[in-house]
Design a protein around this motif. Structure first.
Motif, PDB file in Angstrom:
ATOM      1  N   THR A 133       0.724  -1.194   0.065  1.00  0.00           N
ATOM      2  CA  THR A 133       0.022   0.101  -0.014  1.00  0.00           C
ATOM      3  C   THR A 133       0.821   1.246  -0.126  1.00  0.00           C
ATOM      4  O   THR A 133       0.621   2.223  -0.743  1.00  0.00           O
ATOM      5  N   ARG A 134       1.974   1.160   0.550  1.00  0.00           N
ATOM      6  CA  ARG A 134       2.748   2.431   0.737  1.00  0.00           C
ATOM      7  C   ARG A 134       3.334   2.802  -0.861  1.00  0.00           C
ATOM      8  O   ARG A 134       3.177   3.994  -1.023  1.00  0.00           O
ATOM      9  N   GLN A 193     -11.488 -23.983   7.685  1.00  0.00           N
ATOM     10  CA  GLN A 193     -11.119 -24.797   8.848  1.00  0.00           C
ATOM     11  C   GLN A 193     -11.517 -24.233  10.038  1.00  0.00           C
ATOM     12  O   GLN A 193     -11.387 -23.080  10.159  1.00  0.00           O
ATOM     13  N   LYS A 194     -11.449 -24.940  11.101  1.00  0.00           N
ATOM     14  CA  LYS A 194     -11.553 -24.311  12.417  1.00  0.00           C
ATOM     15  C   LYS A 194      -9.917 -24.099  13.211  1.00  0.00           C
ATOM     16  O   LYS A 194      -9.565 -24.899  12.970  1.00  0.00           O
ATOM     17  N   ILE A 195     -10.041 -22.930  13.486  1.00  0.00           N
ATOM     18  CA  ILE A 195      -8.615 -22.350  13.915  1.00  0.00           C
ATOM     19  C   ILE A 195      -8.964 -22.114  15.373  1.00  0.00           C
ATOM     20  O   ILE A 195      -9.523 -21.173  15.907  1.00  0.00           O
ATOM     21  N   ALA A 196      -8.595 -23.184  16.139  1.00  0.00           N
ATOM     22  CA  ALA A 196      -8.830 -23.166  17.685  1.00  0.00           C
ATOM     23  C   ALA A 196      -7.773 -22.264  18.372  1.00  0.00           C
ATOM     24  O   ALA A 196      -8.055 -21.501  19.209  1.00  0.00           O
ATOM     25  N   GLN A 197      -6.482 -22.159  17.745  1.00  0.00           N
ATOM     26  CA  GLN A 197      -5.637 -21.311  18.147  1.00  0.00           C
ATOM     27  C   GLN A 197      -5.696 -19.934  18.055  1.00  0.00           C
ATOM     28  O   GLN A 197      -6.246 -19.297  17.082  1.00  0.00           O
ATOM     29  N   PRO A 198      -4.987 -19.062  18.990  1.00  0.00           N
ATOM     30  CA  PRO A 198      -5.213 -17.459  18.655  1.00  0.00           C
ATOM     31  C   PRO A 198      -4.426 -17.113  17.305  1.00  0.00           C
ATOM     32  O   PRO A 198      -3.359 -17.778  17.050  1.00  0.00           O
ATOM     33  N   MET A 199      -4.950 -15.903  16.919  1.00  0.00           N
ATOM     34  CA  MET A 199      -4.048 -15.637  15.916  1.00  0.00           C
ATOM     35  C   MET A 199      -3.907 -14.096  16.165  1.00  0.00           C
ATOM     36  O   MET A 199      -4.300 -13.481  17.067  1.00  0.00           O
ATOM     37  N   LEU A 200      -2.866 -13.369  15.215  1.00  0.00           N
ATOM     38  CA  LEU A 200      -2.732 -12.017  15.482  1.00  0.00           C
ATOM     39  C   LEU A 200      -3.924 -11.238  14.575  1.00  0.00           C
ATOM     40  O   LEU A 200      -3.876 -11.253  13.499  1.00  0.00           O
ATOM     41  N   ARG A 201      -4.468 -10.326  15.329  1.00  0.00           N
ATOM     42  CA  ARG A 201      -5.583  -9.409  14.608  1.00  0.00           C
ATOM     43  C   ARG A 201      -4.748  -8.027  14.487  1.00  0.00           C
ATOM     44  O   ARG A 201      -4.371  -7.566  15.561  1.00  0.00           O
ATOM     45  N   VAL A 202      -4.390  -7.398  13.478  1.00  0.00           N
ATOM     46  CA  VAL A 202      -4.074  -6.238  13.410  1.00  0.00           C
ATOM     47  C   VAL A 202      -4.956  -5.127  12.508  1.00  0.00           C
ATOM     48  O   VAL A 202      -5.453  -5.412  11.443  1.00  0.00           O
ATOM     49  N   GLN A 203      -5.374  -4.229  13.236  1.00  0.00           N
ATOM     50  CA  GLN A 203      -5.948  -3.170  12.401  1.00  0.00           C
ATOM     51  C   GLN A 203      -5.243  -1.972  12.535  1.00  0.00           C
ATOM     52  O   GLN A 203      -4.401  -1.558  13.186  1.00  0.00           O
ATOM     53  N   ALA A 204      -5.126  -1.380  11.036  1.00  0.00           N
ATOM     54  CA  ALA A 204      -4.254  -0.174  10.810  1.00  0.00           C
ATOM     55  C   ALA A 204      -4.908   0.847   9.592  1.00  0.00           C
ATOM     56  O   ALA A 204      -5.746   0.266   9.010  1.00  0.00           O
ATOM     57  N   LEU A 205      -4.637   1.899   9.878  1.00  0.00           N
ATOM     58  CA  LEU A 205      -5.095   2.831   8.808  1.00  0.00           C
ATOM     59  C   LEU A 205      -4.020   3.593   7.850  1.00  0.00           C
ATOM     60  O   LEU A 205      -3.108   3.853   8.524  1.00  0.00           O
ATOM     61  N   HIS A 206      -4.153   3.377   6.433  1.00  0.00           N
ATOM     62  CA  HIS A 206      -3.090   3.784   5.559  1.00  0.00           C
ATOM     63  C   HIS A 206      -3.498   5.173   5.211  1.00  0.00           C
ATOM     64  O   HIS A 206      -4.896   5.241   4.851  1.00  0.00           O
ATOM     65  N   LEU A 207      -2.729   6.094   5.093  1.00  0.00           N
ATOM     66  CA  LEU A 207      -3.087   7.618   4.783  1.00  0.00           C
ATOM     67  C   LEU A 207      -2.366   8.029   3.531  1.00  0.00           C
ATOM     68  O   LEU A 207      -1.116   7.479   3.017  1.00  0.00           O
ATOM     69  N   ASN A 244       0.717  -5.344   5.970  1.00  0.00           N
ATOM     70  CA  ASN A 244       0.722  -5.599   4.545  1.00  0.00           C
ATOM     71  C   ASN A 244       2.041  -5.732   3.972  1.00  0.00           C
ATOM     72  O   ASN A 244       2.408  -6.394   3.268  1.00  0.00           O
ATOM     73  N   GLU A 245       3.002  -4.464   4.450  1.00  0.00           N
ATOM     74  CA  GLU A 245       4.294  -4.499   3.640  1.00  0.00           C
ATOM     75  C   GLU A 245       5.199  -5.702   3.795  1.00  0.00           C
ATOM     76  O   GLU A 245       5.803  -6.442   3.222  1.00  0.00           O
ATOM     77  N   TRP A 246       5.170  -6.308   5.217  1.00  0.00           N
ATOM     78  CA  TRP A 246       6.052  -7.195   5.657  1.00  0.00           C
ATOM     79  C   TRP A 246       5.208  -8.566   5.199  1.00  0.00           C
ATOM     80  O   TRP A 246       6.364  -9.142   4.611  1.00  0.00           O
ATOM     81  N   LEU A 247       4.218  -8.916   5.027  1.00  0.00           N
ATOM     82  CA  LEU A 247       3.704 -10.023   4.427  1.00  0.00           C
ATOM     83  C   LEU A 247       4.190 -10.118   2.934  1.00  0.00           C
ATOM     84  O   LEU A 247       4.362 -11.188   2.407  1.00  0.00           O
ATOM     85  N   VAL A 248       3.855  -9.013   2.308  1.00  0.00           N
ATOM     86  CA  VAL A 248       3.949  -8.992   0.593  1.00  0.00           C
ATOM     87  C   VAL A 248       5.622  -9.600   0.639  1.00  0.00           C
ATOM     88  O   VAL A 248       6.083 -10.251  -0.404  1.00  0.00           O
ATOM     89  N   LEU A 249       6.591  -8.726   1.389  1.00  0.00           N
ATOM     90  CA  LEU A 249       7.878  -9.049   1.297  1.00  0.00           C
ATOM     91  C   LEU A 249       8.392 -10.342   1.505  1.00  0.00           C
ATOM     92  O   LEU A 249       9.627 -10.699   0.975  1.00  0.00           O
ATOM     93  N   ASN A 250       7.769 -10.799   2.553  1.00  0.00           N
ATOM     94  CA  ASN A 250       8.418 -12.097   3.146  1.00  0.00           C
ATOM     95  C   ASN A 250       7.649 -13.274   3.194  1.00  0.00           C
ATOM     96  O   ASN A 250       8.043 -14.471   3.940  1.00  0.00           O
ATOM     97  N   LYS A 251       6.229 -13.326   2.959  1.00  0.00           N
ATOM     98  CA  LYS A 251       5.503 -14.578   2.974  1.00  0.00           C
ATOM     99  C   LYS A 251       4.808 -14.906   1.683  1.00  0.00           C
ATOM    100  O   LYS A 251       3.631 -14.436   1.484  1.00  0.00           O
TER     101      LYS A 251
END
Length: 232
Positions: free
Chosen positions: A85-86, A118-132, A164-171
Motif C-alpha cells: 500500500t505504501r 477450517q476451524k482455527i482453535a489457536q489464537p491468531m494476530l489481529r492487526v487493525q491499521a489505517l493507511h494514509l 501488509n508490507e511485511w507479508l508481501v515481502l516475506n510470505k
C-alpha cells in the motif's frame, strides 16, 4: 552464477518470454519448479509464486503431481497483484502515512475460521491499521494473521512497518482468494475513514495460503474515491 536473487516478477517475465518466443509451445510441459529455481539461482517459492501468477493469467495450467504445462488455448484474465500500500500511495504522487490502531492475539470468530475453510482453535494476530495518503484516510485494514505460518510477525514493531508490507515481502503464497463488494460504512469505520455513516465503501477481502495452511486474511475498506487498477 550470479549472487543476485531474482524476484518472482523477474522469474515470471523470463518464463513468459520463453513461451512467447516459442521455446515452450502450447501443450508443452515446463521444467519442475526446483529445476527452474536451480537454473535461475532463486528460491523454489519464488518460482512457485511466478508460476501461480502465470496460471492466474491463463498462460499455463498447474496440476498436482502433473506438473505445469503451457495451455493449448490460453485465456486472458484480469489479474490483481497484492500491492504494498505504501508503494501504491507513493505512485500517485501522494505522501504515505500509516497508523497502527491495534495488534492483539485473539481466537478468531467463526466467520474468519470459515474463510480459512477450517476451524482455527489457536489464537491468531489481529492487526487493525489505517493507511494514509497526504494525511487523509486511504485504506482501513482489519487483518488476521496465522501465527503458525508467520510466527516472526510477533517480533516486529508494527508501528514502524505495516503488516501488509511485511507479508508481501516475506510470505509468498501459492493460493489467493479475493472478493470485491460494496458496503455501507458503520459509524466506527466512517469515523476512521473520514466519511459519513452509511456512505458506500469499496471493500476488498483477500485471503492467502501456503499449501493448505492459512497465512492471512484481510478486510480492506477503502476511502470514497479509491480507484482499483488491474492488469491483463
Amino acid at each position: 552464477m550470479s549472487d543476485t536473487r531474482l524476484g518472482w516478477k523477474d522469474v515470471r517475465d523470463r518464463i513468459h518470454r520463453m513461451i512467447l518466443t516459442g521455446r515452450y509451445g502450447p501443450g508443452d510441459k515446463l521444467p519442475r519448479d526446483a529445476d527452474i529455481a536451480e537454473e535461475l539461482n532463486c528460491a523454489r517459492s519464488t518460482v512457485q509464486r511466478a508460476m501461480q501468477d502465470l496460471s492466474d493469467s491463463g498462460l499455463v495450467e498447474r496440476r498436482r503431481k502433473g506438473g505445469t504445462r503451457v495451455r493449448p488455448d490460453p485465456v486472458t484474465r484480469a489479474t490483481f497483484d497484492i500491492s504494498i500500500t505504501r508503494h501504491e500511495v507513493e505512485q500517485t504522487g501522494a505522501a504515505y502515512g500509516y497508523q497502527l490502531i491495534g495488534a492483539t492475539q485473539e481466537v478468531p470468530p467463526r466467520g474468519v475460521q470459515a474463510v480459512f475453510g477450517q476451524k482455527i482453535a489457536q489464537p491468531m494476530l489481529r492487526v487493525q491499521a489505517l493507511h494514509l495518503a497526504d494525511a487523509r484516510p486511504y485504506i482501513l485494514e482489519d487483518r488476521w494473521i496465522c501465527l503458525q505460518t508467520s510466527p516472526e510477525i510477533l517480533s516486529l514493531d508494527l508501528t514502524g512497518i505495516s503488516a501488509n508490507e511485511w507479508l508481501v515481502l516475506n510470505k509468498p503464497y501459492d493460493r489467493l482468494d479475493m472478493r470485491f463488494y460494496a458496503e455501507n460504512a458503520d459509524p466506527a469505520r466512517a469515523g476512521l475513514l473520514g466519511t459519513a455513516p452509511g456512505e458506500a465503501l469499496l471493500v476488498i477481502e483477500r485471503t492467502t495460503w501456503i499449501g493448505d495452511a492459512p497465512i492471512t486474511t484481510v478486510k480492506a475498506s477503502t476511502a470514497p474515491g479509491y480507484r482499483l487498477r488491474s492488469q491483463s
